[in-house]
Design an enzyme around this catalytic site. Structure first.
Site, PDB file in Angstrom:
ATOM      1  N   THR A 116       2.382   6.904  -4.271  1.00 56.25           N
ATOM      2  CA  THR A 116       3.186   8.078  -3.661  1.00 56.25           C
ATOM      3  C   THR A 116       4.496   7.820  -3.375  1.00 56.25           C
ATOM      4  O   THR A 116       5.184   7.343  -2.439  1.00 56.25           O
ATOM      5  CB  THR A 116       2.594   8.137  -2.085  1.00 56.25           C
ATOM      6  N   GLU A 169       4.177  -0.571   3.349  1.00 55.23           N
ATOM      7  CA  GLU A 169       3.209  -0.536   4.700  1.00 55.23           C
ATOM      8  C   GLU A 169       2.902  -1.832   5.085  1.00 55.23           C
ATOM      9  O   GLU A 169       2.217  -2.787   4.318  1.00 55.23           O
ATOM     10  CB  GLU A 169       2.133   0.062   4.484  1.00 55.23           C
TER      11      GLU A 169
END
Lengths: 419, 419
Positions: B195, B279
């Protein structure tokens, strides 16, 4: 294929004994905690034996040594010695020498030929076996043989939290035989096995060739279909020892089918136990991919989903994040088109003996979400056992894998394993 | 290949402006927090444009629509509109209609042809674009065009914690040109992108074919060499728009090489920023695999190591667990033999312009650990930037990937992303 609705065997949780085999376990000082850390399995007569091993290019010393022993003496195996805490992998010629020295110690203690002993190791990669402690463990176990299979299963644990043992009795033409196995797993569990050690014994009479064929057939839909983290260990080994102590041979085609079904059932219990007890696991996922264009595609899609960190964390979070499942399928390198795919979830488990249901909650159909009830999806996703069924609509091939979530505890366990 | 020791360009952190381009961002109500959530990039004249897109079989609507627009009008692109919070993936024909409707809104607001507008979306898979908010966002951004690139970079963030922007000025035969880009990433970052959305603009004059070739050449050693979690998104897109507003063309072979070097440098900064801000990332890992038998093997080994949960958690834990690295290489399906392998670690970063050093701490050589000092290894492993060099000793091919650790926070972020 056997008829799964009418098994000719009875499956038991745990092991009460197998005629002709004895076991022992001991605390040899390998585990700092003083817990049991070695196990010995001995047959009172030579066994036909076979193994399935890691396909990792980095093979531990015990894997290399066992492969040589089995090639040389497949009908004469008497014992298997297992140590934890040290994998004896990436240990070079010293490691090979120490694996062979362990065999020598076991053979000496039992009074059996050196080429009748197999060894298994699990633990940290790259440290050498502490031979004084190994010798102590061999001596202790060889002097304490009995029928305490539960302790043997406990002794081979590493980051496992529960011992894993199962057995089955199966009626053959000549009478009943028993199949029994212990296993350890926990981390590094991938398609094609992982730090997965298992020894399976039977009092049936088999040829080495038959033992090998049956073990490979039983391992394929069981040990080779479990995924914890996608890593594959250097030490993976599943051994089978067939003593013939029952006096009953696998003689007919019906015997072979019944034995294979029972052996597969034992392997399935052990393999599923490995996933259920995977590092940090909070959820057991049965993932069934159907309608794939080929078996290879079905497995590729299933394994990609099962190893996806995003999918696994969504299961951990109890989030019906079907988008991550579909996206993982889409990057699997297989024939997959979302427009022909359907995805269901349900509580509970699937195994090979269970017909695929298209019941459950349909989350995704023909390229788009279904407008399912989010509360109903969440109710399924918070369950401890979840079945996922992805129907690809591209063909007739299928694959079933058992996997788990990825939790905070997995990170904790593996962030600090060596310390 | 350009000479990396003498770059003909100057790299800047952030973007001060690119002649002929304007940007805007707005809070359209997509993010519940009220933060900026849409961005618009506009050229005052038609641009030559090209894109590289996800290879996932599940392609988001904006990916499909952009591919069609670029195929039809590659020399006439005027604008790129980006929304967050909704990926417009797995949204079927409604999703395609809404992507096209977004283009219609942008074209109307700017007074440009519909086939001159591209769109990008990132966020949750399977929800439809809320067109009222999109319309609001288009209207707000089209009316507020300026040069605040930092806000545009902030507006496209999802779980990113920092905006990502970079620019370079490069001297061509005809004069200086500027290359500038913004990007977002965070999760689902895999080999072959994730992404990952990025728009790069330049005031150089390029043909669409040249823009495509240069973008693919620049993306290959940068965006395609970053791994956060091994997942690949449905939305990955990197676009380049070349306006020619500088009046300077990429005219000669030397121009082409200089431009490619500068574009690659901009892409590298953006790609590395995506990994650094992945993340839950606490460590930035430069992983260099050399001495592989083929380029494919080098990439396979590097990607297998970079996606291994066991390796990534060891980095998180600051544990020099070389055994997991070697074991990952061994299961990569490549020509790898531990007996010819060497593994070093060091603090700091590698990039393509840095010669491979065999300095650092040698952990593993010729199949066994080296007896290195564990305290020295730990001192390296606790650093925020770590270089790993695995020399395979099988050939001359190499691959460099940038990756990160797997932390408790990764699990937290992804266990609860949708809620």
């Amino acid at each position: 294929m056997t008829n799964p609705t009418a098994p000719a065997f009875t499956l038991h949780d745990g092991i009460t004994g197998v005629s002709g085999f004895q076991v022992a376990s001991a605390a040899a000082g390998l585990k700092a905690s003083g817990a049991l850390d070695v196990a010995l399995i001995v047959s009172d007569r030579p066994c036909a034996a076979a193994g399935v091993f890691t396909t990792n290019r980095v093979k531990a010393a015990p894997v290399q040594v066992d492969q040589a022993v089995l090639a040389a003496n497949p009908a004469g195996i008497r014992a298997v010695f297992v140590n934890t805490r040290c994998a004896n992998a990436s240990t070079g010629t010293v490691g090979l020498e120490r694996a062979r020295a362990t065999i020598g110690l076991v053979a000496g203690a039992l009074g059996v030929p050196e080429d009748s002993v197999l060894v298994m190791s699990t633990g940290v990669i790259g440290t050498q076996l502490p031979m004084d402690r190994i010798a102590h463990g061999v001596s202790r176990t060889a002097g304490a043989l009995g029928h305490d299979w539960a302790s043997a299963a406990a002794a081979i644990m590493t980051t496992d939290t529960r011992p894993k043992a199962a057995s089955a009795t199966v009626q053959l033409t000549g009478g009943p035989v028993t199949i029994a196995g212990i296993a350890k797993g926990a981390g590094m569990i991938a398609p094609n096995m992982a730090t997965m050690l298992s020894t399976i014994v039977t009092d049936a009479a088999l040829t080495p060739d038959a033992a090998g064929h049956l073990l490979r057939a039983a391992a394929e839909p069981t040990f080779n279909r479990i995924v914890v983290d996608g890593d594959m260990s250097t030490n993976d080994t599943v051994l089978i020892l067939a003593s013939g102590a029952s006096g009953v041979a696998v003689a007919t085609e019906a015997d072979r089918a019944a034995f294979e079904a029972a052996l597969t059932a034992v392997c399935r219990v052990l393999a599923q136990a490995v996933v259920r007890d995977g590092e940090g696991v909070t959820k057991f996922i049965s993932l069934h991919v159907t309608g794939a264009a080929s078996e290879a595609d079905a497995r590729r899609i299933a394994n990609t989903i099962a190893t996806s960190a995003l999918v696994k964390t969504a299961f951990y979070g109890g989030d019906a994040n079907w988008g991550r499942i579909v996206a993982a399928a889409g990057r699997a390198g297989a024939d997959f088109e979302p427009d022909t795919a359907h995805l269901w979830i349900a509580t509970g488990e699937h195994d090979h003996a269970t017909a695929v249901t298209e019941g459950g909650l349909l989350l995704f159909a023909d390229g788009i979400p279904t407008g399912y009830d989010e509360a109903a999806a969440t109710a399924i996703m918070v369950a401890a056992s979840i079945s996922v069924h992805l129907a690809c609509g591209r063909g007739t091939a299928a694959a079933l894998v058992w996997t788990c979530d990825l939790s905070h505890d997995y990170v904790s366990v593996n962030g600090h394993y060596r310390s």
